[in-house]
Design an enzyme around this catalytic site. Structure first.
Site, PDB file in Angstrom:
ATOM      1  N   HIS A   1      -2.856   6.805   2.236  1.00 15.40           N
ATOM      2  CA  HIS A   1      -3.375   5.569   1.651  1.00 15.40           C
ATOM      3  C   HIS A   1      -4.810   5.371   2.124  1.00 15.40           C
ATOM      4  O   HIS A   1      -5.114   5.494   3.307  1.00 15.40           O
ATOM      5  CB  HIS A   1      -2.496   4.399   2.083  1.00 15.40           C
ATOM      6  CG  HIS A   1      -3.126   3.064   1.902  1.00 15.40           C
ATOM      7  ND1 HIS A   1      -3.667   2.660   0.700  1.00 15.40           N
ATOM      8  CD2 HIS A   1      -3.323   2.043   2.780  1.00 15.40           C
ATOM      9  CE1 HIS A   1      -4.170   1.444   0.844  1.00 15.40           C
ATOM     10  NE2 HIS A   1      -3.972   1.053   2.093  1.00 15.40           N
TER      11      HIS A   1
ATOM     12  N   ASN B   1     -10.280  -0.284  -0.813  1.00 17.61           N
ATOM     13  CA  ASN B   1      -8.824  -0.243  -0.643  1.00 17.61           C
ATOM     14  C   ASN B   1      -8.195  -0.875  -1.884  1.00 17.61           C
ATOM     15  O   ASN B   1      -8.276  -2.086  -2.082  1.00 17.61           O
ATOM     16  CB  ASN B   1      -8.438  -1.015   0.619  1.00 17.61           C
ATOM     17  CG  ASN B   1      -6.938  -1.048   0.867  1.00 17.61           C
ATOM     18  OD1 ASN B   1      -6.143  -0.750  -0.013  1.00 17.61           O
ATOM     19  ND2 ASN B   1      -6.549  -1.432   2.073  1.00 17.61           N
TER      20      ASN B   1
ATOM     21  N   CYS C   1       0.802  -1.230   0.000  1.00 15.29           N
ATOM     22  CA  CYS C   1       0.000   0.000   0.000  1.00 15.29           C
ATOM     23  C   CYS C   1       0.836   1.282   0.000  1.00 15.29           C
ATOM     24  O   CYS C   1       0.308   2.361  -0.254  1.00 15.29           O
ATOM     25  CB  CYS C   1      -0.952  -0.010   1.188  1.00 15.29           C
ATOM     26  SG  CYS C   1      -2.022  -1.461   1.218  1.00 15.29           S
TER      27      CYS C   1
END
Length: 329
Positions: free
Chosen positions: A254, A284, A117
């Site tokens: 993120h 996500n 990420c």
């Protein structure tokens, strides 16, 4: 910590998400969950899911084409392609080399970078360093994932979170109007056991892992680490450059979980309304969340040329990377 001169300028952006939408109501039919449960705990309403024959390379190519269409820029003279991903089509060849072939870029180096990420920010830092050193002049950076192919849809703790998408940015040599002001990166490898996907080994630090081939996450531990370490990292980076958070126009973390972002903002004292995220309708998307959030801010007329923006990636590793940039697109 790097308080550096930079010769790299951001000159274009493009994004792509698959057409298929998976809502929280769709997930209600698959696992024991509900729209209300997902929304209140994550801030996610929908995510995009790649088709069975649609892979990370496909998303990268479409994001790059969107970049060209919107900016009018050619990619023929790109001399390096960096792809941040943890879901490559193959173990090898790299996604970047497939992108080079599909886009017909004849003389470009190509490699993939996996920092999960935080991958997109790491790739941006690498591109900035290579351009500033004089080694490269024009670098295509892409963050892309097809995480739906690595998810166990019987595990409601993970399947509700993740989606697919890609974001591409072009960086070019420009010593007069560079974009990068400060960068930082760090790792806490002992926390890797809290977020992983097995590969050739099914053990970590002598401990047996859940060897399913799917993403495994201890959400509570990852949450605790992020909410503690990210505000500290924000403060450390800004102070190193003689900046304060009050001088920041936008924070782009993120997009893992909205509750996590809210907690990070509260702990750092940075206003949520000046924070850009992409998770509500995309979930996500790991390495793609930050470019998707930047593009969303651009399309909503929030992000303006000259704005000071803090990019902050964090995730599996456990790793984190931050860059303070001047928006130049």
């Amino acid at each position: 910590m790097s308080n550096h001169a930079s010769n790299a300028r951001l000159t274009a952006i493009g994004t792509y998400v698959p057409k298929r939408v998976m809502t929280n109501f769709d997930l209600e039919k698959i696992v024991d969950t509900s729209d209300e449960w997902i929304w209140t705990r994550t801030g996610i309403r929908e995510r995009r899911i790649a088709d069975a024959e649609e892979f990370t390379t496909d998303l990268c190519v479409k994001a790059a084409k969107d970049l060209m269409d919107r900016s009018g820029k050619s990619l023929e003279d790109v001399d390096l392609i960096l792809v941040a991903t943890t879901t490559p089509d193959y173990a090898f060849p790299s996604v970047a080399s497939q992108v080079q072939s599909r886009l017909g870029i004849k003389h470009a180096g190509a490699w993939d970078l996996n920092a999960v990420c935080a991958g997109f920010v790491y790739a941006m830092q690498a591109a900035n360093g290579l351009i500033t050193s004089g080694m490269h002049k024009k670098v295509l950076v892409i963050g892309a994932e097809t995480l739906s192919k690595a998810i166990d849809y019987t595990d409601r703790t993970t399947c509700i979170l993740f989606g697919d998408g890609a974001g591409a940015m072009l960086l070019e040599y420009d010593e007069n109007n560079p974009s990068f002001l400060l960068s930082d990166a760090s790792s806490k490898g002992e926390g890797g056991i809290h977020l992983y996907r097995t590969g050739l080994s099914n053990q970590m630090d002598g401990k047996k892992l859940h060897d399913t081939g799917h993403i495994v996450q201890n959400g509570r531990e990852v949450y605790k680490w992020a909410v503690s370490s990210v505000p500290q990292g924000m403060k450390r980076l800004m102070e190193a450059g003689g900046f304060t958070l009050k001088e920041l126009d936008w924070f782009v973390p993120h997009s893992a979980n909205l509750r996590m972002i809210e907690a990070i903002c509260e702990k750092s004292g940075f206003p949520l309304e000046k924070t850009l995220y992409s998770l509500e309708y995309y979930g996500n998307t790991s390495a793609a969340t930050i470019p998707l959030a930047l593009d969303k801010g651009l399309r909503e007329d929030k992000l303006k040329a000259g704005d000071t923006v803090l990019l902050y990636g964090f995730g599996g590793g456990l790793v984190q990377a931050s860059s303070l940039i001047r928006w130049t697109i």
